[in-house]
Design an enzyme around this catalytic site. Sequence first.
Site, short mmCIF file in Angstrom:
data_model
loop_
_atom_site.label_atom_id
_atom_site.label_comp_id
_atom_site.label_asym_id
_atom_site.label_seq_id
_atom_site.Cartn_x
_atom_site.Cartn_y
_atom_site.Cartn_z
N LYS A 54 -28.72 9.99 61.76
CA LYS A 54 -28.04 8.69 61.69
C LYS A 54 -26.66 8.71 62.34
CE LYS A 54 -26.23 7.75 57.72
NZ LYS A 54 -24.76 7.73 57.97
N THR A 55 -25.87 9.71 62.02
CA THR A 55 -24.50 9.76 62.55
C THR A 55 -24.51 9.90 64.06
OG1 THR A 55 -23.74 10.79 60.49
CG2 THR A 55 -22.30 10.95 62.40
N ASP A 242 -22.53 1.12 59.24
CA ASP A 242 -23.12 2.33 58.67
C ASP A 242 -23.47 2.07 57.20
OD1 ASP A 242 -23.97 4.92 58.33
OD2 ASP A 242 -21.95 5.78 58.23
N GLU A 243 -24.51 2.75 56.69
CA GLU A 243 -24.90 2.70 55.27
C GLU A 243 -25.06 1.25 54.79
OE1 GLU A 243 -25.81 5.32 53.95
OE2 GLU A 243 -24.56 7.04 54.47
N GLN A 273 -32.52 5.02 50.08
CA GLN A 273 -31.38 5.75 49.55
C GLN A 273 -30.31 4.82 48.97
OE1 GLN A 273 -30.16 9.58 51.54
NE2 GLN A 273 -31.27 8.71 53.28
N ARG A 622 -32.30 16.45 49.84
CA ARG A 622 -31.09 17.24 50.10
C ARG A 622 -31.46 18.67 50.51
NH1 ARG A 622 -28.74 13.78 51.72
NH2 ARG A 622 -30.71 12.72 51.39
#
Length: 760
Positions: A54-55, A242-243, A273, A622
């Site tokens: 994503k980043t 973002d997010e 998420q 994770r």
Amino acid sequence: MMDDAFDLTEDYTPPPPPVGMDPPWLTGLNPEQRQAVTITEGPLLVLSGAGTGKTRVLTTRLTHIIASRLAQPWRVLAVTFTNRAAREMRERVSGLIGPAADAVWLGTFHALALRMLRKHADKVGLQSGFSILDSDDQNRVLKALMEEAGVDVKKWPVVMVMGVIQRWKDRGWTPDQVPGQETGGEIAGGRLLELYRAYQARLLALNACDFGDLLLHVLVILRDHVEVLAAYQDQFRYILVDEYQDTNTAQYLWLRLLARGHRNICCVGDDDQSIYSWRGAEVGNILRFEHDFPGAQVVRLERNYRSTPTILGAASALIRNNTGRLGKDLRAAGATEDGDPIRVYGVWDGPAEARHVVEQMESLHRRGERLASMAVLVRAGFQTREFEERLITTGTPYRMVGGLRFYERQEIRDAMAYLRLIEQPADDLAFERIINLPKRGLGDAALQTIHLSSRALGCPLLQAARSVLETDELKPKPRAALRGFVEAIDEWAALREQMDPSELAATVLDGSGYLEMWKKDKSPEAPGRVENLQEFIRGLEDYDSLMDFLEHVSLVMENDSKAESGDAVTLMTLHAAKGLEFDTVFLPGWEEEVFPNRRALDEGGVSALEEERRLAYVGLTRARKRVFITHASQRRIFRDWVMCVPSRFIGEVPEEFKEEDSDVGLMGGGRGQREPWSSWDGAGADSGWGQRKQAFREKEGLTWQVAARDSAGGFSVGDRVFHQKFGHGRVCAVDGNKLEVDFDKAGRKKVIDSFVSAEP
């Protein structure tokens, strides 16, 4: 509308790449990532699963827009949720296109809103030099207004009233916009909306605003001043977010207004998420993106560069049980082996769980795995205590992320102060901490009187308090309160020889009103504090005396200060773990009532269950290499033994992805499951919990019947009972809720009846 801090010339951006050649920033992107970067016109939703880059997509898209000269840097708005994410994005873009990155409007929602508000403060009645109040100042302003209005701040705590006001702001509601059905009912005596209006007026008089006002004021400006909105819509040709799944309503409305200009808005997020509804996040914002922006394109990033195929298969199967999602399935990018199965292990109780987890850590460490590559992720903060204790006992370094270590938490320090004063009457620091906690009407004036007596007599504060009681130096009401406090301390001190430390702590926290204070508190963190206090009481069961426990905590705190650096295990909550990754992840407490969390389900129903499942998904994803899930057959919560049923989430992981085992013997039921004593919470067969226990017995074919207490909640002389610490015994005397028991091995002891169960 341009920013004078930058050189706003057309030649400010770097030259484009040679014709016919791919620009370097597109090198190495997979097809879906490339789509997410190069579809620049119109609304775009990028569903970016865990570990899918994503980043990289965000920073590359920002680079592509500027370096391809689709827009000047100051005409791009890039919004993040944390300052850390904003810094990381700016550093990455700067590395690709140089100083042009400095001109981008890049930052958190609140930082960017503040930048706008500074320019247009006058439009909401503020001067440009307005101040931003912190939470303490906010509460002091509101408290004064509540007292002026005659609202009882003891019945309606300031933090609770402020919490409602801030939730209204998160929804984008000014005092005039709060719907009639949302005005708070009887909260604050039915005057909640009136207080909100007065609070906002007081902030304007102070030329101040709070954190929630930053977005709210800008929303008002954009709604009421079309020329300002039009200017920003024209300026921001491209918007990147973002997010997006974590946006609240005010943030959503702000973005939607700004995007109506060019409609070139790209929102990156993962509906699977979305785990922050408790702080205002609305998963519906991402779910209705295509409705809000007709003609929107959707790109799904499903190639995971983090986890093994087994972990991804388990996580994807689990999350498919949610109905409120847009849908995607993660797959491992370039993996040649499936990886280890998810290891699910059943243990007898909490201490056994901590031993098992730390043993697995030690085994991995002996095989060359770094401790820093391992993490224990818990659903609730109270669960950390047993793991902290075990890690310290075994000398395993650990670090707490996103919260305080167990014995550093406010409520635990307060409880410790009560026990310290009981054990050591000369502990003046403990006396000062609890003399008015909970509030007894013994404020600064009373404490000063006691201090003066202490200095005059040369004695500790508790002894000085006894002397003050023999005088008329205090008014009748505080003197009565002080007498009650001193007598309570003396009474509890006398019980040290009759009760074990856990029973004594329970008696103190009940009798002092401290536990009840937090149960009545309406602040968001109060339920967690209650859980921590209950776990604190349970933890004292392992010690023979109060002194042993206090000495242990002193050593723990000393060791804690030395464990923060170097190779150390990470201990944190699932909420704090989002965005992080580890080779090995331990997920303890996967039991019904614990995870999914009963309190969350009671308050939120089906939507809360789906968020709990998203938390489980976050926990699984994770891990890079391996996951260990543990569940206990029983847990001690406060004074109650609670029967535990494995979490439904374990059953939602397909068999081909997991390997189950248990150190708990079979008792006529399912594999590896055993019914513990009971919850001992007074829940009869006709209660919801009693029905669930009975249904579990019938489902699993369990034959272990739990003996019932009499209707008064006590036991009779001659009853056989079981105590977790002292074992089996027979009741030889009854005094209310106190029993004298002749234990088979431990001898005669005095215990509270809620600490024993009828012998099966």
